[in-house]
Design an enzyme around this catalytic site. Structure first.
Site, PDB file in Angstrom:
ATOM      1  CD  GLU A  35      -3.142  -0.163   0.060  1.00  0.00           C
ATOM      2  OE1 GLU A  35      -3.161   0.457  -0.934  1.00  0.00           O
ATOM      3  OE2 GLU A  35      -3.616  -0.959   0.539  1.00  0.00           O
ATOM      4  CB  THR A  37       4.546   0.271  -2.762  1.00  0.00           C
ATOM      5  OG1 THR A  37       3.602  -0.513  -2.889  1.00  0.00           O
ATOM      6  CG2 THR A  37       5.003  -0.030  -1.105  1.00  0.00           C
ATOM      7  CG  ASP A  38       0.413   2.878  -6.243  1.00  0.00           C
ATOM      8  OD1 ASP A  38       0.593   3.654  -5.318  1.00  0.00           O
ATOM      9  OD2 ASP A  38      -0.626   2.939  -7.208  1.00  0.00           O
ATOM     10  N   GLY A 123     -16.873   4.589  -1.362  1.00  0.00           N
ATOM     11  CA  GLY A 123     -15.682   4.682  -0.338  1.00  0.00           C
ATOM     12  C   GLY A 123     -15.183   3.605   0.508  1.00  0.00           C
ATOM     13  N   GLY A 125     -12.633   2.174  -1.095  1.00  0.00           N
ATOM     14  CA  GLY A 125     -11.024   2.018  -1.344  1.00  0.00           C
ATOM     15  C   GLY A 125     -11.044   0.809  -2.376  1.00  0.00           C
ATOM     16  CB  SER A 127     -10.009   1.429  -7.330  1.00  0.00           C
ATOM     17  OG  SER A 127      -9.145   2.391  -7.783  1.00  0.00           O
ATOM     18  CB  SER A 129     -11.785   6.786  -9.342  1.00  0.00           C
ATOM     19  OG  SER A 129     -10.652   6.366  -8.709  1.00  0.00           O
ATOM     20  CD  GLU A 161      -7.977   8.673 -10.189  1.00  0.00           C
ATOM     21  OE1 GLU A 161      -8.048   8.748  -8.916  1.00  0.00           O
ATOM     22  OE2 GLU A 161      -8.458   7.899 -11.187  1.00  0.00           O
ATOM     23  CG  ASP A 173      -6.262   2.079  -7.516  1.00  0.00           C
ATOM     24  OD1 ASP A 173      -5.733   1.200  -6.879  1.00  0.00           O
ATOM     25  OD2 ASP A 173      -6.560   3.269  -7.259  1.00  0.00           O
TER      26      ASP A 173
END
Length: 382
Positions: A35, A37-38, A123, A125, A127, A129, A161, A173
């Site tokens: 998490e 790290t991307d 909400g 998490g 993704s 979006s 984004e 994502d």
């Protein structure tokens, strides 16, 4: 994938636009470990899930394009040669941004209509979006024969984004949503944007998500702050990204950074190592080690990277009290959303009851619990 939802989207499109659409499913994703790290060029371990965005899309014979968000009952019309971001936080920016980024690659898109709906919990998490962006770019690529590769498509989604939504996200994502493989998680190297699939066999265990149903407003600004802290430390170390640093390297500049930022960078280095160890644990079928790494990830996110919140910490503490749960952590950007739990299948029902009750007593609100299956990535619904 949700067939009832597919039918709803298709019918809604036909009612609104009087033509038959092309139907696209684009999944949300979970991330087992890795998490934050991307955007540090590191490793992540995501998987596409069976919840996502279903979009209906078709060419329009008018001189405008229209996007219809079914769940919000809102539609937006726009001209393709006059694209600009709407006000911050508007859902249409995900659509407009994708179209603008396709145009930036000198591909010609004609007018189109799109309607979409989703079953990714808001909400959470997971993704939604990225799923929405991918459904738009994938649909337009099919309709207008743009000849984009899947890799080009996710870079378009990511740029949308950055430039239209204003979130400086990494590539995880969009990648997981586009390239997901049923029953597999993907160990993704965010520098090379190449992934190795790992078939997931959790044996007597399964993944359970618990949604705190809170979203603390810190999230976007805190995300961008942490990203810039990581980038500053990488440049102090003279490297491209924290992915290239060891704990020993970091010690050499300890006196040049604040204790808080030192801990954040240390977390990223350690989390990267956890993601690599997790892939080995999965190959070995060693779920105990995997669980311990997942708990370690939460500890770092909460104490070092400081993106957790009371509700997430509480759910992880509840998991630790239950010997049938091998690992739990917050998932996603933080400050709310879900925990992911690796739980014994025969303990699911009992834990659901105890954790729901405990959460309600503590926060006077309900959490929501779901099981997920790992799914294929963005595709045309036949």
């Amino acid at each position: 994938m949700n067939t009832t939802l597919t039918k709803k989207v298709q019918e809604s499109f036909i009612t609104t636009f009087s033509t038959k659409p092309l139907m696209i499913f684009s999944p949300g994703r979970i991330n087992i470990i890795g998490e934050h790290t991307d955007y540090n060029d590191g490793f992540v371990f995501p998987a596409a899930v069976d919840k996502g965005i279903i979009a209906a899309i078709q060419k329009s014979d008018t001189n405008i394009s229209t996007a219809f968000a079914i769940d919000m009952n809102e539609s937006v019309s726009f001209e393709l040669d006059k694209l600009k971001p709407s006000s911050e936080g508007s859902w249409e920016n995900y659509v407009l941004g994708v179209v603008a980024e396709i145009q930036n690659r000198n591909r010609v898109v004609g007018n189109f209509n799109i309607a979409f709906s989703g079953d990714i919990p808001s909400g959470s998490g997971m993704s939604s979006s990225a799923a929405l962006e991918n459904s738009v770019v994938y649909g337009l690529n099919e309709l207008f024969n743009l000849g984009l590769s899947k890799t080009e498509m996710i870079l378009i989604s990511q740029k949308a984004e950055h430039n239209y939504v204003g979130v400086n996200c990494g590539i995880m994502d969009q990648y997981a949503s586009m390239f997901g493989i049923e029953n597999n998680a993907l160990l993704l190297d965010c520098r090379t944007v190449e992934a190795k699939p790992f078939e997931i066999n959790f044996k007597e265990h399964e993944l359970m998500l618990i949604n705190t149903n809170v979203k603390h407003s810190l999230s976007d600004s805190a995300y961008n702050d942490r990203r810039s802290a990581c980038e500053n430390i990488a440049s102090l170390l003279g490297i491209k990204a924290l992915r290239d640093a060891t704990e020993a390297d970091l010690l050499t500049i300890k006196d040049q950074v604040t204790p808080e930022n030192y801990q954040k960078a240390l977390y990223v280095i350690q989390e990267n190592n956890r993601a690599l160890k997790a892939s080995k644990a999965m190959t070995d079928g060693d779920l105990e080690t995997l669980g311990a790494l997942i708990y370690g990830s939460h500890e770092g996110l909460s104490k070092q990277y400081k993106v957790s919140c009371d509700e997430l910490d509480f759910l992880v503490e509840q998991a630790k009290l239950n010997k049938h749960i091998l690992g739990a952590r917050m998932m996603g950007g933080g400050f709310g959303g879900c925990t992911i739990n690796l739980i014994s299948k025969d303990a699911v029902d009992a834990f659901k009851l105890t954790v729901s009750k405990a959460y309600k007593e503590k926060f006077n609100k309900d959490c929501s619990i779901y099981s997920v299956k790992l799914s294929n990535g963005t595709h045309v619904i036949k």
